[in-house]
Design a protein around this motif. Sequence first.
Motif: not given
Lengths: 113, 109
Positions: B18, B55, B57-58, B60, B73-78, B81
């Motif tokens: 994250n 928000q 998706g991943r 917000s 905020y970027i969660s569970s980055s891929q 991204d």
Amino acid sequence: NAGVMQNPRHLVRRRGQEARLRCSPMKGHSHVYWYRQLPEEGLKFMVYLQKENIIDESGMPKERFSAEFPKEGPSILRIQQVVRGDSAAYFCASSPGPSEKLFFGSGTQLSVL
Amino acid sequence: GIQVEQSPPDLILQEGANSTLRCNFSDSVNNLQWFHQNPWGQLINLFYIPSGTKQNGRLSATTVATERYSLLYISSSQTTDSGVYFCAVLSGSARQLTFGSGTQLTVLP
């Protein structure tokens, strides 16, 4: 619903030639903005236009650069007598109204030899 | 004119981590937007957020206008991204967005 369309995608010019960059805004959008991005830098505002009117050109160099957004057809950014320092990515964006969400085209990469 | 500062300038993450990107601005704003520029140069509008929290998706975003900052905020980055994240603001009588210098995000597989 097509997005903001810019062409050409890449443009190569020799010093002293003219460059014409075109931008068709999203359907229903009457506000067009041009930004310039130099390598490894952010976006710098150039000009803001509505149909047939230049609203704000405070970011435009005073010489060689001009922009228009005619009643019919795309917005045009014109650079006369290009120099190497004009090499950059030029982005067009549109919005349905002032201060609303901005949508960008894919940009035109101008290279001056 | 208004000053827009983004931090950190560069961020490297492992996939799945994250992250929080920050945007500070020097004056009150009417309008704040977050953009993602992918490695091919395309600019995507992520959020229109002059205040409050949104928000998608991943991702917000939160803007605290009274304290002159916004967070992405970027969660569970891929790996997709990766790219540069720009904050842009509209302030006072200005008619166009002023962009920050961006945060370069690299997500490693």
